[in-house]
Design an enzyme around this catalytic site. Structure first.
Site, PDB file in Angstrom:
ATOM      1  N   CYS A   1       0.868  -1.186   0.000  1.00  0.00           N
ATOM      2  CA  CYS A   1       0.000   0.000   0.000  1.00  0.00           C
ATOM      3  C   CYS A   1       0.905   1.236   0.000  1.00  0.00           C
ATOM      4  CB  CYS A   1      -0.857   0.003   1.261  1.00  0.00           C
ATOM      5  SG  CYS A   1       0.157   0.113   2.746  1.00  0.00           S
TER       6      CYS A   1
ATOM      7  N   HIS B   1       5.177  -4.857   8.904  1.00  0.00           N
ATOM      8  CA  HIS B   1       5.139  -6.226   9.417  1.00  0.00           C
ATOM      9  C   HIS B   1       5.426  -7.239   8.317  1.00  0.00           C
ATOM     10  CE1 HIS B   1       2.659  -5.067  13.217  1.00  0.00           C
ATOM     11  NE2 HIS B   1       3.958  -4.950  13.396  1.00  0.00           N
TER      12      HIS B   1
ATOM     13  N   CYS C   1       2.228   6.023   8.859  1.00  0.00           N
ATOM     14  CA  CYS C   1       1.373   6.215   7.683  1.00  0.00           C
ATOM     15  C   CYS C   1       0.444   7.405   7.939  1.00  0.00           C
ATOM     16  CB  CYS C   1       0.539   4.960   7.441  1.00  0.00           C
ATOM     17  SG  CYS C   1      -0.631   5.188   6.095  1.00  0.00           S
TER      18      CYS C   1
ATOM     19  N   HIS D   1      -1.622  -4.743  19.349  1.00  0.00           N
ATOM     20  CA  HIS D   1      -1.072  -4.394  18.027  1.00  0.00           C
ATOM     21  C   HIS D   1      -0.365  -3.046  18.128  1.00  0.00           C
ATOM     22  CE1 HIS D   1      -0.966  -3.172  13.793  1.00  0.00           C
ATOM     23  NE2 HIS D   1      -0.986  -4.461  13.524  1.00  0.00           N
TER      24      HIS D   1
ATOM     25  N   GLU E   1      -0.165  -0.548  16.159  1.00  0.00           N
ATOM     26  CA  GLU E   1      -0.970   0.638  15.804  1.00  0.00           C
ATOM     27  C   GLU E   1      -1.905   1.030  16.955  1.00  0.00           C
ATOM     28  OE1 GLU E   1      -3.097   0.512  12.016  1.00  0.00           O
ATOM     29  OE2 GLU E   1      -4.621   1.818  12.903  1.00  0.00           O
TER      30      GLU E   1
END
Ligand code: SF4
Length: 301
Positions: free
Chosen positions: A12, A41, A96, A124, A126
């Protein structure tokens, strides 16, 4: 046997940018360059950057004072920036922009006096980064929903991790909405996650099984495997061609392949080579043309 490739798949815009940030830092500054948490990851990507002089660590305190450090694409809590400042580190932030947008939403809604709920996976990277931005409650989209016991008329803002299952998130959000009359819902599942899931749903209709190429710790890869399975076909998440098992593919006439947002295409190519199909075609479901600008300090390169 035929292989059908899902499109879009693979990198992405946030992953492309994060890898480029590390590569430019390696060019611009003298290695070693430290990277806090895996830049994305995927172990193949991490190892490739480490061969060029990047060193991946989990904690800011592991980094020698006055070093250069890139913070990973998943986003970091403010404490990490503060600790880096205390250690004299030069931070280049590869978060990001779509994750930064969630951070900004958390700060804004919290300042407006709303109670913030984050739908995501505990532990996680994030989620750790987002939860550090403002007071909020985590609701896991997978386990039985643990809705906070606030009054029904509490003003609630609902944010989501960017890499969740689109369908599970919708279910989680509707359960939250059923408890609170005054909810502001942000759909933060990103374009790349959404598009790859849409594409794999279409793919699952055409094939006998789906192989998802990507890392075990990649949230969006795991979601792709689940989505394919829920759409009626066996689905396996494999890191590389080495993980491919003969008994999975024996007798299959059509094999679907997709890959997560942090998976380099070379790993897909290796799986295709190992399968030795008679034909390879692509199922193009959505066209993507998203790019993100680099952090300011690297733009001149
Ligand atoms: S998966 Fe989405 S949020 Fe994560 S890096 Fe890619 S574009 Fe950004």
């Amino acid at each position: 046997m035929e292989v059908i490739l899902s499109s879009p798949r693979g990198f992405c815009a946030g992953v492309v940018r994060a890898i480029e940030v590390v590569e430019l830092c390696l060019e611009k500054f003298n290695p070693p360059i430290y990277v806090k948490h895996q830049i994305v990851h995927n172990p193949y990507v991490v190892r490739a950057l480490e061969r060029k002089g990047a060193i991946t660590v989990e904690e800011v305190d592991e980094i020698p004072e006055n070093s250069i450090v890139v913070f990973s694409a998943h986003g970091s809590p403010p404490e990490d920036f503060q600790r880096a400042g205390e250690r004299g580190l030069h931070v280049v932030d590869a978060t990001c922009p779509l994750v930064t947008r969630v951070h900004n939403e958390a700060i804004k809604y919290s300042r407006e006096g709303k109670r913030v709920i984050l739908v995501g996976h505990r532990g996680h990277a994030e989620v750790r980064g987002t939860m550090g931005q403002a007071p909020m409650i985590l609701v896991d989209d997978h386990s039985p929903l643990d809705i906070p016991e606030w009054n029904g008329d509490t003003e609630v803002a609902v944010l989501t991790q960017t890499t969740l299952s689109v369908d599970d998130t919708a279910k989680a959000v509707s359960k939250i909405k059923a408890h609170f009359s005054n909810t502001l819902i942000r759909n933060d599942v990103c374009y790349a996650t959404t598009n790859r899931q849409e594409a794999v749903k279409e793919l699952a209709r055409l094939v006998d099984l789906v192989l998802v190429i990507g890392a075990e710790n990649s949230s969006n890869c795991n979601r792709l495997r689940e989505v394919a399975e829920r759409h009626g076909v066996p689905a396996y998440l494999i890191n590389s061609a080495d993980d491919l098992r003969e008994d999975w593919v024996r007798g299959a006439e059509k094999i679907g392949i997709t890959s997560g947002a942090s998976t380099p295409e070379v790993l897909v190519d290796e799986v295709i080579s190992k399968l030795k199909p008679d034909d390879v075609s692509t199922l193009k479901v959505i066209q993507e043309d998203v790019t993100f600008v680099l952090p300011k300090e690297l733009r001149s390169k």
